[in-house]
Design an enzyme around this catalytic site. Sequence first.
Site, mmCIF file in Angstrom:
data_model
loop_
_atom_site.group_PDB
_atom_site.id
_atom_site.type_symbol
_atom_site.label_atom_id
_atom_site.label_comp_id
_atom_site.label_asym_id
_atom_site.label_seq_id
_atom_site.Cartn_x
_atom_site.Cartn_y
_atom_site.Cartn_z
ATOM 1 N N HIS A 130 30.633 37.000 28.389
ATOM 2 C CA HIS A 130 31.308 38.098 27.679
ATOM 3 C C HIS A 130 31.155 37.990 26.164
ATOM 4 O O HIS A 130 31.546 38.905 25.435
ATOM 5 C CB HIS A 130 32.801 38.141 28.019
ATOM 6 N N ASP A 167 28.256 37.025 38.412
ATOM 7 C CA ASP A 167 29.704 36.965 38.200
ATOM 8 C C ASP A 167 30.313 38.319 38.608
ATOM 9 O O ASP A 167 29.652 39.351 38.527
ATOM 10 C CB ASP A 167 29.969 36.689 36.713
ATOM 11 N N HIS A 169 32.463 39.966 37.052
ATOM 12 C CA HIS A 169 32.655 40.796 35.862
ATOM 13 C C HIS A 169 31.306 41.119 35.222
ATOM 14 O O HIS A 169 30.394 40.290 35.238
ATOM 15 C CB HIS A 169 33.539 40.058 34.842
ATOM 16 N N ASP A 248 33.409 34.244 40.943
ATOM 17 C CA ASP A 248 34.679 34.961 41.098
ATOM 18 C C ASP A 248 34.542 36.243 41.927
ATOM 19 O O ASP A 248 35.517 36.974 42.084
ATOM 20 C CB ASP A 248 35.322 35.252 39.730
HETATM 21 ZN ZN LIG Z 1 34.023 36.624 35.826
#
Ligand SMILES: [Zn+2]
Length: 312
Positions: A130, A167, A169, A248
């Site tokens: 991120h 991931d 996200h 995740d």
């Molecule tokens: Zn994540």
Amino acid sequence: MTTAFYSHPDCRAHDMGRGHPECPQRLDAIHDHLIATGLAQALEMHDAPLATLAQIERAHSAGFVGELRSAIEPLAASGEHVALDPDTSAGPGTWNAVLRGAGAALAATDAVIDGHAVNAFCAVRPPGHHATRDQAMGFCFFNNVAVAARHALDVRGLERVAIIDFDVHHGNGTEDIIAGDDRVLMASFFQHPLYPYSGSVPKGTNMVNVPIAPYSRGDVVRSAISDMWLPRLEAFKPQMLFVSAGFDAHREDELGQLGLVEADYAWITRRLVDLAERHAKGRIVSCLEGGYNLSALARSVAAHLRVLAGLA
Ligand SMILES: [Zn+2]
């Protein structure tokens, strides 16, 4: 040829406080499971070095690197904590952990390019995907995978590398750094909608972004990878693969609502190993991103490593 494993005790010393899911115990769970399963003996263990600021500035602006350093390096002496966003804070151990995370990815890249290992996994925290060119966010400070990919291209002379992000996200930071850099093809899937709510409109033609609806299981993800990632990756013929390995999307992980299990991580890894063997002399550097259910994280990392190490 071996699978190298990079980590460092400093990566445990970054602590965002009681109850924070991105906790030091994530690395303990991975290490304990690798020892309990005997998998640790199949890996070549290395301590990660510290990255230099010049190495980090291949992916981040010098202004941002300088500002982050001034904000968090003094915490080692003062013992204070500072919040960078509502989910992300730095404390006394953060600066060195951040430099070890990028340093692991860089050392792994050199080891794989130099033929000391066929592939490598970096068990590091904080994660990185991120972190944008100019901003720390979402538990991330420096973008370990982007720093390593730029090192492979700018310093080690590779011409084409792929970044794979599984991931749950969206890797908005990596996209921010490498969108428009046609030496890199980034393939990712991510739950959508979910933090950071980006990715459904790719920022560059070198991005293969696959949003996945909440509550989808592994069959949906496997089809998307077969139909959307693999044809683009085959055509691109990357000379090396970098993986943002977040776990995740596991069905036991409460930060997302996807339903992957260990067998899905093994399947994805097998596709990447096959691709790397066809085009990249097997070269893969995989870096830990998310994964917050400690048991599911450890089991999923083991499934990923077994395929990387040729044991499954
Ligand atoms: Zn994540």
